[in-house]
Scaffold this active site. Structure first.
Site, PDB file in Angstrom:
ATOM      1  N   HIS A  35      21.905 -18.903 -25.364  1.00 47.73           N
ATOM      2  CA  HIS A  35      22.221 -19.306 -23.832  1.00 47.73           C
ATOM      3  C   HIS A  35      22.764 -20.765 -24.005  1.00 47.73           C
ATOM      4  CE1 HIS A  35      17.938 -20.664 -23.739  1.00 47.73           C
ATOM      5  NE2 HIS A  35      18.640 -21.815 -23.325  1.00 47.73           N
TER       6      HIS A  35
HETATM    7  P1  TYD Z   1      13.857 -17.456 -22.097  1.00 46.56           P
HETATM    8  O1  TYD Z   1      14.834 -18.165 -21.302  1.00 46.56           O
HETATM    9  O2  TYD Z   1      14.007 -16.056 -22.261  1.00 46.56           O
HETATM   10  O3  TYD Z   1      13.748 -18.245 -23.407  1.00 46.56           O
HETATM   11  P2  TYD Z   1      14.468 -18.503 -24.568  1.00 46.56           P
HETATM   12  O4  TYD Z   1      15.874 -18.344 -23.956  1.00 46.56           O
HETATM   13  O5  TYD Z   1      14.385 -19.983 -25.001  1.00 46.56           O
HETATM   14  O6  TYD Z   1      14.584 -17.445 -25.597  1.00 46.56           O
HETATM   15  O7  TYD Z   1      12.498 -17.612 -21.254  1.00 46.56           O
HETATM   16  C1  TYD Z   1      11.157 -16.612 -21.367  1.00 46.56           C
HETATM   17  C2  TYD Z   1      10.764 -16.759 -19.994  1.00 46.56           C
HETATM   18  O8  TYD Z   1      10.114 -18.032 -19.577  1.00 46.56           O
HETATM   19  C3  TYD Z   1      11.670 -16.521 -18.942  1.00 46.56           C
HETATM   20  O9  TYD Z   1      11.009 -15.391 -18.040  1.00 46.56           O
HETATM   21  C4  TYD Z   1      11.862 -17.840 -18.185  1.00 46.56           C
HETATM   22  C5  TYD Z   1      10.540 -18.462 -18.304  1.00 46.56           C
HETATM   23  N1  TYD Z   1      10.711 -19.876 -18.538  1.00 46.56           N
HETATM   24  C6  TYD Z   1      10.004 -20.582 -17.467  1.00 46.56           C
HETATM   25  O10 TYD Z   1       9.285 -20.476 -16.610  1.00 46.56           O
HETATM   26  N2  TYD Z   1       9.986 -22.058 -17.441  1.00 46.56           N
HETATM   27  C7  TYD Z   1      10.731 -22.703 -18.776  1.00 46.56           C
HETATM   28  O11 TYD Z   1      10.771 -24.049 -18.768  1.00 46.56           O
HETATM   29  C8  TYD Z   1      11.262 -21.729 -19.543  1.00 46.56           C
HETATM   30  C9  TYD Z   1      12.158 -22.565 -20.724  1.00 46.56           C
HETATM   31  C10 TYD Z   1      11.452 -20.431 -19.497  1.00 46.56           C
END
Ligand code: TYD
Length: 139
Positions: free
Chosen positions: A49
Site C-alpha cells: 500500500h
Molecule cells: P495491515 O494494513 O494489513 O498491515 P500491513 O499493511 O502493514 O501489512 O494491518 C493489519 C490489521 O491491523 C488491519 O486490520 C488494520 C489493523 N491496523 C490497526 O488497527 N491499526 C494500525 O495502526 C495498523 C497499522 C493496522
C-alpha cells in the site's frame, strides 16, 4: 524518493544500549501512533500500500527485514537490521515489507492515527495518483 535513513544517538555503557525517541527532540514529526509487527511467518510479504498523507518512521528494534519502495518513478530496496537507524517514509510511496527474520520486531511511529481512508491499497490507483500529482506539478 522521499525517504531518509535517520541515525539515533545510542546511550551505551557497559550494561548495554538504550535509545530514546522523544517527540520534537529527535523525531522528524510529532508522534500520534506507534505500532509494531512481530512474529511474522516465514516467506510473508506485507504492506502492499501507499498513504495519501502520512509520515512514518520504521525502526527494526530486533532482527531484520527489507523494504521494497516505489514512488512511481524509481524503486529502492532497503534493509533494516539495526535498532539505531530509522527509515523515514514521507510522500506517496508504495511499500512492501519482506524477508522478516524470525526475531524481527518492526516498530513504526506515525504522525496520524490509524485511518483506513488514508490507504491506497490498489497499485493502479497508486499509479494514477502519482500521474495526477506529476501533471499538477507541471501545469
Ligand atoms: P495491515 O494494513 O494489513 O498491515 P500491513 O499493511 O502493514 O501489512 O494491518 C493489519 C490489521 O491491523 C488491519 O486490520 C488494520 C489493523 N491496523 C490497526 O488497527 N491499526 C494500525 O495502526 C495498523 C497499522 C493496522
Amino acid at each position: 524518493m522521499d525517504i531518509e535513513l535517520i541515525e539515533f544517538d545510542v546511550k551505551g555503557d557497559k550494561r548495554g544500549s538504550l535509545i530514546a525517541l522523544e517527540d520534537g527532540v529527535n523525531t522528524p514529526f510529532d508522534i500520534k501512533r506507534c505500532y509494531y509487527i512481530y512474529n511474522t511467518k516465514q516467506g510473508v510479504r506485507r504492506g502492499f500500500h501507499a498513504h495519501k498523507n502520512l509520515q512514518q518512521l520504521a525502526v527494526c528494534v530486533s532482527g531484520s527485514c527489507r523494504f521494497f519502495l516505489d514512488d512511481g518513478e524509481i524503486t529502492q530496496d532497503i534493509t533494516l537490521n539495526t535498532p539505531n537507524k530509522g527509515l523515514l517514509l514521507k510522500g506517496l510511496i508504495w511499500r512492501e515489507m519482506y524477508d522478516f527474520s524470525d526475531d524481527c520486531v518492526l516498530m513504526v511511529l506515525a504522525d496520524q492515527l490509524y485511518d483506513e481512508s488514508d490507504y491506497i491499497r490498489n497499485y493502479h490507483d497508486f499509479q494514477n495518483l502519482v500521474q495526477q500529482k506529476t501533471t499538477t506539478r507541471h501545469e
